[in-house]
Design a protein around this motif. Structure first.
Motif, short mmCIF file in Angstrom:
data_model
loop_
_atom_site.label_atom_id
_atom_site.label_comp_id
_atom_site.label_asym_id
_atom_site.label_seq_id
_atom_site.Cartn_x
_atom_site.Cartn_y
_atom_site.Cartn_z
N LEU A 165 -39.37 56.01 -7.21
CA LEU A 165 -38.77 56.95 -8.36
C LEU A 165 -39.10 58.36 -7.56
O LEU A 165 -38.29 59.42 -7.81
CB LEU A 165 -39.42 56.77 -9.71
N TRP A 166 -40.46 58.58 -7.18
CA TRP A 166 -40.78 59.72 -6.60
C TRP A 166 -40.30 60.18 -5.28
O TRP A 166 -40.85 60.94 -4.53
CB TRP A 166 -42.39 60.23 -6.99
N GLN A 167 -39.71 59.24 -4.60
CA GLN A 167 -39.10 59.36 -3.45
C GLN A 167 -40.52 59.45 -2.23
O GLN A 167 -40.47 60.15 -1.12
CB GLN A 167 -38.47 60.52 -3.00
N ASN A 168 -41.36 58.92 -2.61
CA ASN A 168 -42.74 58.67 -1.94
C ASN A 168 -42.65 57.37 -0.92
O ASN A 168 -42.41 56.44 -1.20
CB ASN A 168 -43.84 58.24 -2.90
N THR A 169 -42.25 57.70 0.56
CA THR A 169 -42.16 56.54 1.29
C THR A 169 -43.35 56.00 2.20
O THR A 169 -43.01 55.45 3.19
CB THR A 169 -41.23 57.35 2.43
N HIS A 196 -47.47 51.31 0.66
CA HIS A 196 -47.16 51.02 -0.77
C HIS A 196 -45.96 49.68 -0.93
O HIS A 196 -45.78 49.24 -1.88
CB HIS A 196 -46.50 52.14 -1.51
N PHE A 197 -45.30 49.69 0.14
CA PHE A 197 -44.11 48.85 0.10
C PHE A 197 -44.25 47.42 1.05
O PHE A 197 -43.60 46.45 1.04
CB PHE A 197 -42.89 49.65 0.28
N ASN A 198 -44.68 47.96 2.35
CA ASN A 198 -44.67 46.85 3.51
C ASN A 198 -45.87 46.05 3.55
O ASN A 198 -47.10 46.71 3.83
CB ASN A 198 -44.38 47.76 4.78
N THR A 199 -45.72 44.87 3.45
CA THR A 199 -46.94 44.01 3.34
C THR A 199 -47.66 43.88 4.82
O THR A 199 -48.69 43.38 5.07
CB THR A 199 -46.76 42.62 2.82
N ASN A 235 -51.67 43.25 1.69
CA ASN A 235 -51.37 43.71 0.44
C ASN A 235 -50.91 45.06 0.17
O ASN A 235 -51.22 45.86 0.99
CB ASN A 235 -53.02 43.86 -0.51
N ARG A 236 -49.85 45.24 -0.79
CA ARG A 236 -49.32 46.56 -1.02
C ARG A 236 -50.31 47.46 -1.77
O ARG A 236 -50.73 47.05 -2.84
CB ARG A 236 -48.03 46.56 -1.69
N LEU A 237 -50.65 48.56 -1.17
CA LEU A 237 -51.86 49.67 -1.77
C LEU A 237 -51.00 50.16 -2.74
O LEU A 237 -50.03 50.75 -2.72
CB LEU A 237 -52.22 50.53 -0.78
N VAL A 238 -51.34 50.34 -4.14
CA VAL A 238 -50.83 51.00 -5.38
C VAL A 238 -51.05 52.41 -4.93
O VAL A 238 -52.16 52.90 -4.57
CB VAL A 238 -51.49 50.49 -6.60
#
Length: 355
Positions: A223-227, A231-234, A241-244
């Protein structure tokens, strides 16, 4: 030849470098609704247009952290796309409320560099400024982030560490135009506790917990366009793990703080902040606050507004409730200056409350 932006690595940064970040973002009422769906926020000013008008705000602002997340997200492709982790914040001031229809653009200046002793990563310090469509400053902040090197043989740059203030001075806090708490409605706000009801040193347990899930934190980060890849790619982390996103934890903790701080309606500044441990899906987040200071700048006389300086701490699970450091008496013996293992976030903010 690829045309894709692979992001900057540590050796690509230079002190004094200015980065104008792409994709200005227009805030909508959808952002308000999505934020409320993701976080259990109940603060009256961003929740109710009528309440906002009753305290002198001519237009209904969104949560300050919506503006922060959007502005922060703009910086990721240029600063932290190849990050190991975002490490901390300082000198963040919110200059004016953001309302639906405002378009936020961000640029950053590199203000510090230090290669780590392992030679594989380094810490980049930047100062970022977000403006609206009228070129008015919305917010500004400094942060530091650990970034991978592309070429491990690249020479280390000269170490430059910025001199950052430990706290935003009360007289430098910006009071939103028209804000007036003299006719403040405690019942509509949800709690009767005002400026004089809080004491320096007081700790407030916010009681409720929220369990992190991958779908929610990834949706929020998109939503915040943080790429940022982690956060997304294991495959971006060795543990799979995906980091929050740390901002997701900030917003959860801020929303949970309604219990006991319902009248801390607006964030005026973030003095300092550190993500002390990584968070992952399955972690259950709790929060508590400590009152560090109180201020009533002379320029605010007659507005009914005061400022509380609050330490907002997020923990993983109730075992760390009300604990910050291992040398805290409530945590038993430990190494002085080390955070207790379950502490995820240590955030120092100024919040505006009715007097």
């Amino acid at each position: 030849m690829t045309k894709t932006n692979a992001g900057n690595f540590f050796e690509d940064f230079e002190v004094g470098q200015v980065l104008r970040h792409a994709t200005p973002r227009t805030v909508t009422e959808g952002d308000r609704a999505a934020y409320g769906a993701l976080y259990p926020t109940r603060f009256a000013v961003p929740s109710s247009a009528e309440f906002a008008a009753s305290v002198g705000l001519s237009r209904h602002p969104v949560e300050e952290l919506i503006a922060f997340h959007i502005a922060f997200g703009k910086t990721v492709p240029d600063i932290s796309l190849n990050a190991v982790a975002n490490l901390g914040y300082a000198e963040c001031r919110f200059h004016r409320p953001v309302v639906p229809g405002d378009t936020i653009a961000t640029q950053s200046e590199v203000i510090g560099l230090k290669q780590n002793s392992n030679g594989k990563t380094g810490v980049v310090h930047v100062r970022s400024t977000a403006t609206n469509q009228r070129d008015e400053v919305v917010l500004e902040w400094a942060r530091w982030v650990m970034v991978h090197k592309r070429d491990l043989d690249a020479p280390a740059p000269e170490t430059v560490l910025p001199d950052l203030a430990p706290v935003v001075a009360p007289d430098d806090l910006v009071l939103p135009a028209g804000l007036d708490f003299t006719a403040y409605d405690d019942v509509a706000a949800g709690e009767p506790h005002r400026f004089d009801d809080y004491e320096v040193g007081e700790k407030i347990d916010h009681v409720d917990g929220v369990t992190l899930t991958d779908p929610e934190h990834m949706l929020a980060t998109r939503l915040w366009q943080n790429t940022a890849k982690v956060h997304f790619n294991t495959e971006a982390r060795p543990d799979g793990n995906r980091l929050v996103y740390g901002g997701h934890v900030i917003s959860l903790a801020r929303a949970l703080s309604f219990n006991g701080l319902a009248n801390a309606q607006l964030i005026a500044a973030i003095n300092a902040g550190a993500h002390t441990s990584p968070a992952f899906a399955g972690d259950t987040i709790y929060a508590w606050s400590e009152v560090l200071d109180k201020a009533t700048p002379a320029a605010w006389e007659g507005t009914g507004v005061g400022a509380l300086r609050l330490r907002l701490v997020a923990t993983r699970g109730r075992d760390e409730s009300m604990t910050l450091r291992e040398d805290d008496p409530s945590a038993g013996s430990g190494q002085a200056g080390k955070y207790a293992p379950g502490v995820l976030l240590d955030l120092d903010v100024w919040a505006l409350v009715p007097r």
